[in-house]
Design a protein around this motif. Sequence first.
Motif, PDB file in Angstrom:
ATOM      1  N   TRP A   5      40.400 -40.992  -8.152  1.00  0.00           N
ATOM      2  CA  TRP A   5      41.347 -40.707  -9.245  1.00  0.00           C
ATOM      3  C   TRP A   5      41.249 -39.254  -9.698  1.00  0.00           C
ATOM      4  O   TRP A   5      42.252 -38.638 -10.041  1.00  0.00           O
TER       5      TRP A   5
ATOM      6  N   VAL B  66      38.286 -47.455 -14.790  1.00  0.00           N
ATOM      7  CA  VAL B  66      39.389 -47.521 -13.829  1.00  0.00           C
ATOM      8  C   VAL B  66      39.788 -48.993 -13.712  1.00  0.00           C
ATOM      9  O   VAL B  66      38.941 -49.844 -13.454  1.00  0.00           O
TER      10      VAL B  66
ATOM     11  N   ILE C 255      43.580 -45.059 -15.750  1.00  0.00           N
ATOM     12  CA  ILE C 255      42.302 -44.427 -16.093  1.00  0.00           C
ATOM     13  C   ILE C 255      42.218 -44.267 -17.611  1.00  0.00           C
ATOM     14  O   ILE C 255      43.175 -43.823 -18.245  1.00  0.00           O
TER      15      ILE C 255
END
Lengths: 275, 418
Positions: free
Chosen positions: A43, A264, A270
């Motif tokens: 991410w 996550v 997120i």
Amino acid sequence: MTSTQQQDLSIFKDNTIVSDHILTSPNSYLTLISHVEGTQPTWLVNSLIESSLQGTSTLVNKDLNRKLINRSELYMISFLNNEDYYVRNCKKNGLDLSRESKFKFIDCFTDLFTKIITNPENAIADIDRLFESIFKQISTSKSDKKIIILESPEILLASTNISSIKLNNLILKLNRLCRNLYIITSHDHPQIVDVNNQDINDPAFETTDFLIKLHYKSNVNIHFEPLTTGRADDITGILTVSKGSLPFKESTISINEKSYTYNVSKESNIKIYFR
Amino acid sequence: MSFRKRSEVINPGGTIPNRIPSIPGRAPPPGVPNGAMRGIPGRTLNAKPKEEVDLKSNPGIRSSIITSQPTISTGTSDLDKLLGHQGLPLGNSLLLEESGTTDFSSILARVFASQGIMHNRIDKSSNCHVIVIGLNSSWSKDLPGVYKGSSKDKKKAAIKEKESAISVSNLSQSSSTRDQDLRIAWRYGLNKKNEDEDSSEEVNENYTHQFDITERLRPVPDNQEITFVQVSEYKKMLAQINDIVKLHLSKNPSKTIRILVPNLLSPSIYPSTFSKSSIVIPFIHGMRSILKSNSSNISLVYSIPTDLYPKTSNLISIIEQLSDSVLQLHPFHQKLSELIEKSYKNEPSKVQHGFLNIVKLPILSERGMMTIHNNEYAFKNGRKRFEIEPWGIPVEVDDEKPKDDHDHSHQSSKNIEF
């Protein structure tokens, strides 16, 4: 009326993920992203790609919402994944990398041990050739604002006869071609990093040496690890942003040294929390 | 004023990039060459248009409940659930690490292969192919067969078969008794229930089967269903696997291919030189490359004994990095095993055999989710199925015999005195 503080990720004090001052700097910098098993930094890499290409960071910093066209040129070099992986994962960030002209993927994954490296036990010439071709591909573009992300170079150390010094030298050459080089590497202890390892035949000896040397040359260190207190359903892990051994040459660039906890979700959402 | 034909479709649902209007007599817009991007100067599409493969036609494929990616069953329903997608998504690998001297992972591997063969036998379109690395064709003779139910169920099935067979006695009987049965069934709503069951079975019928490890899959899979690749130089093996994959996909692009590497690096299968990191890592890396290049058709399962190659070694760490999902099988320590057997001595079917730890889960781990679960699940292997359930410490039951009334009264008085 109550208001909650917005908890966003910013690596630099100018509230950015990839600072403008780095992109306009004449110098080359190095950022090390290390992760421990269970905390893949996908991410963050996606956010770095997004921020480098268009300045925004949809998932981790809501303040960075101004889209800039052709902000920088991004080269993704991966020993672990193919282009599809990044194209698929960046969709959540609103990016279609298959159409981004400034995103260049250099595939060191698909034919690595079949065509690129023909003999892993005697691979130095092949790796030299591979890096030469990478340098050539990056140098052909005349853009000044280049960002490079290099993923899992430690695979070469574990599987071929290349030494950590040689790989470090090649990486330094690569670093000189761009404004910022991000290196993503595993930091598992004692499998990858074991400072007490004395066995020169153990690949962990080389990977430890490689990572220690990188730490001496890095300007920013970003480290991912699971919660030290054990697994939790609502917290994935801890993200620490800290200064590297080398300072930035420009006084305008200042790192926002901080530790965050983050979560996550299954849908790749997120959440960042200050610690 | 111009008119447009009513039947002409202007834009069927949303914008289609890179589409040049096909209105008769109208040329494409100036400056937009065929294949060039609009709005992005100097950019041409470098992504190859992927061939649309109709995966829905393959009965062994189902969409993941998390990501909607095409997913195949591992043949073990509990494992399918544990992986989070109701199976293993295509284009992903599963590494089974097993400690101790047991070989539970090979049961999972055999069931994985059997499930592939069963999918292939659903119809004659040849839906699935299995590639096994390191073993020879005798291995296919020991693949578990489909569970046919208990002996009672088998007898019932035999009676049903007899009844359904076309014979004079059956036909004469059917008109009177069956009508009566149906009336009673309708009265109590039993027919409706059967209908519901039928419809739910239809959905999942061919996706996953239950296997019996004491039964054998018959007929034995032939070369069209299963291919064995012998251990040799890693490059030769990769080239061979690649050729097999290409051959099968050229015949049927929607075919799924299950690659199986049981007991990787086990000294009984692999030469000692193969365990060198300069050979085994390139081999697994090459396998990953084949997997990701054919991500809509291939899935890979491999197992490795961690007593020989401990988890703390650099080699296992790199292999785990190259795997999309990792599970560990830790058979119980002897003392714990004895305790469990003692606790469940009246219910032997509840006796578990070891811990099942999750290290990585397909797709979720690559997204950055923390998926490590240590000592949270236990597994047990039975004849009918390999079960995975949440682990709970069993309650220790005293071995002492129940005391008679006299003893009881004596003890209670003692307690009162205390």
